[in-house]
Design an enzyme around this catalytic site. Structure first.
Site, PDB file in Angstrom:
ATOM      1  N   THR A  78       0.992  -1.239   0.126  1.00 22.93           N
ATOM      2  CA  THR A  78      -0.046   0.072  -0.016  1.00 22.93           C
ATOM      3  C   THR A  78       0.863   1.340   0.095  1.00 22.93           C
ATOM      4  OG1 THR A  78      -1.712  -1.115   1.258  1.00 22.93           O
ATOM      5  CG2 THR A  78      -2.018   1.299   1.367  1.00 22.93           C
ATOM      6  N   ARG A 123     -13.521  -8.493  -0.468  1.00 22.65           N
ATOM      7  CA  ARG A 123     -12.387  -8.412   0.745  1.00 22.65           C
ATOM      8  C   ARG A 123     -12.156  -6.767   0.668  1.00 22.65           C
ATOM      9  NH1 ARG A 123      -7.197  -6.293   1.357  1.00 22.65           N
ATOM     10  NH2 ARG A 123      -6.235  -7.119   3.269  1.00 22.65           N
ATOM     11  N   GLY A 148       1.219  -3.574   4.317  1.00 22.82           N
ATOM     12  CA  GLY A 148       1.297  -5.254   4.517  1.00 22.82           C
ATOM     13  C   GLY A 148      -0.192  -5.902   4.721  1.00 22.82           C
TER      14      GLY A 148
END
Length: 327
Positions: free
Chosen positions: A189, A217, A241
């Site tokens: 990210t 998700r 992460g």
């Protein structure tokens, strides 16, 4: 409309048009080890991973006396528009059904925030999140509702699935083996924090999420308090992460609260990682990285496994900082 408050306690061109002082500092770019004792310095921008073009764009805006909020939006848009970055925006890796879904959030110095979740067909989710923050009474919009809102605000429909990401997905389908390799860019990210000349802090976070995830998700990235949190009286934090583990500890909020209690950004990031490790004893198969900034412009970063780094751009130069790690 009034802006929705989550907690309240406390047009630019693309990269390349940097002023001479900015370009000069780029020439002095260097890789350094994580710093724990720093003098106060503002303005400043930091971002997860080695996204030097994003941090350079944000710094360009700060250097021209722009706001930290504008620096965040336009900084992370650089990565959203980079088709070679397969973890963010256009070209992001799809879910297991072949759909690219994007998540993003943004938060300003006044505690206003906005987020979009599982957004399809829109290239810049960070800008849609800002529209949610500034032009609706809500904090989060998801799925088709977020997409429709974006169209109403003038965003164009685009195909986010590039040929490269499509072919990789088709190859993955042959085995459909789902993994989250440590420091391999299938789930990384860009989270960014900035403090401007007025001392105001803003933050943003944007991602295409885990590659080949289950449809629908959503990780920590668009969740205020998990993937991002800012308190202008204290500082800000953001994460990267495996987002599920960050959500379970409300990681970014935790780090800001630890700074409120007197810990440095570095100490707070280290404690944030330790909390996650404590909840995952005997497990070493995932990566989490935190970065943080306090009101004085002091910064820190920490991760579970070595290999994570973060960018910092300030009047002192442009650096890629290798984070210390738990293991």
């Amino acid at each position: 409309m009034r802006r929705r408050k989550f907690i309240k306690k406390s047009g630019l061109t693309t990269a390349g048009m940097l002023t001479a002082p900015v370009l000069a500092s780029c020439k002095d770019e260097k890789k350094v080890e994580a710093i724990t004792d720093q003098k106060s310095v503002i303005p400043i921008v930091i971002c997860t991973w080695d996204f030097k073009n994003a941090s350079a764009k944000a710094w360009e805006i700060l250097y021209q006396n722009g706001s930290s909020l504008d620096a965040i939006e336009h900084g992370v848009r650089i990565e959203e528009d980079d088709v070679n970055n397969q973890t963010v925006g256009t070209g992001g890796r799809p879910d297991r059904d072949g759909n690219v879904t994007l998540d993003a959030c943004i938060m300003d110095a006044a505690g206003n925030c906005g987020a979009v979740l599982a957004l399809q067909n829109i290239a810049n989710p960070i800008s849609v999140a800002r529209k949610v923050m500034e032009e609706t009474p809500h904090v989060m919009l998801a799925g088709k509702g977020a997409e429709q809102f974006a169209y109403e605000k003038g965003f164009k429909k685009v195909n986010l699935l590039t040929e490269k990401s499509k072919q990789e997905w088709l190859e993955w389908k042959k085995t459909a083996n789902y993994e989250t390799p440590i420091n391999i860019e299938n789930h990384d990210t860009i989270g960014m924090l900035a403090i401007d000349k007025n001392g105001d802090i803003s933050g943003g976070c944007t991602t295409s999420g885990m590659a080949y995830k289950l449809a629908g998700r959503v990780g920590d990235s668009p969740i205020i308090g998990a993937g991002l949190f800012v308190d202008n009286a204290v500082g800000g934090a953001t994460a990267t992460g495996v987002g599920e583990e960050v959500v379970r500890t409300v990681g970014s909020f935790l780090i800001v609260e630890l700074m409120r209690q007197g810990k440095s950004p570095q100490e707070a990031c280290e404690e944030g990682v330790r909390r996650i490790i404590e909840k995952n004893k005997n497990r070493k198969d995932f990566q989490i990285g935190f970065i943080a900034m306090n009101k004085n412009g002091e910064t820190g970063g920490y991760c579970i496994h070595s290999g994570f780094s973060y960018r910092r751009y300030s009047p002192e130069g442009h650096e890629n900082i290798e984070s210390q790690s738990y293991f």
